[in-house]
Design a protein around this motif. Sequence first.
Motif, short mmCIF file in Angstrom:
data_model
loop_
_atom_site.label_atom_id
_atom_site.label_comp_id
_atom_site.label_asym_id
_atom_site.label_seq_id
_atom_site.Cartn_x
_atom_site.Cartn_y
_atom_site.Cartn_z
N LEU A 119 -95.89 34.95 14.10
CA LEU A 119 -94.84 34.48 15.12
C LEU A 119 -93.44 34.31 14.52
O LEU A 119 -92.72 33.48 14.94
N TRP A 179 -103.13 32.04 20.77
CA TRP A 179 -101.36 32.00 21.27
C TRP A 179 -101.51 32.29 22.88
O TRP A 179 -101.66 33.33 23.27
N ASN A 180 -100.77 31.25 23.42
CA ASN A 180 -100.70 31.71 24.80
C ASN A 180 -99.17 32.04 25.43
O ASN A 180 -98.75 31.78 26.52
N GLY A 181 -98.34 32.24 24.28
CA GLY A 181 -96.87 32.44 24.54
C GLY A 181 -95.97 31.26 24.07
O GLY A 181 -94.87 31.48 24.27
N ARG A 182 -96.58 29.79 24.15
CA ARG A 182 -95.64 28.82 23.82
C ARG A 182 -96.58 28.01 22.57
O ARG A 182 -95.78 27.62 21.67
N HIS A 236 -103.85 37.53 19.59
CA HIS A 236 -103.59 37.49 21.01
C HIS A 236 -102.36 37.47 21.18
O HIS A 236 -101.52 36.45 20.55
N GLY A 237 -101.71 38.14 22.22
CA GLY A 237 -100.12 37.81 22.29
C GLY A 237 -99.16 38.21 21.08
O GLY A 237 -98.03 37.44 20.94
#
Length: 184
Positions: free
Chosen positions: A87, A160-163, A140-141
């Motif tokens: 990230l 990870w859900n994008g946030r 993931h993501g």
Amino acid sequence: MRGLFLAAGIAALMLAACSKAGDSGAHAETQTAPVTVTAAEAASPVDAADKAAILAANHLEANPLGLVRNECGDMVTPQFIPADVGLGNTILFVMVGGPDGGYTCYGDGPDLHLMRKEGAAWREVYGNRGGSMVILPTMHGGAHDLAFGGPGMTHARYQWNGRVYAQNGEIPDEGIANATTLPN
């Protein structure tokens, strides 16, 4: 000696966690990538400005010696560990117990905050207490999955859900065999 307390604390935590519900079965979109930490990354210091910003994001302030008051009232030296989870600039901020309480200030291990730099600010994307952050090879993501724990039977798995990292099932002990554990 500190490592012995951490290992014993993590083992006790994992025994307590054995009664949690099983895996949610959500395995869609799983990617796999090796997690590597080079010697340069491991030795890479976090600069003073980033340390101060991470402390401020956690509503803490260091004294002139770099010590921070933990929740038990002890003055301790926090750890700032570079953690490549895919990230960008991420640092694992670790608050420990002090000389009077060992790890018991936060349970059976340290207080963990995975901080991500977004522009000029730092924001927590994962947090947990009383164990270790395990960086898994699955992704993931675009970010490595994480697990909370150490030796035990199962470990909470975060994706990870994008946030932020959100819990998504559990992973057995053998699932963390090829993972990177922080702090180590």
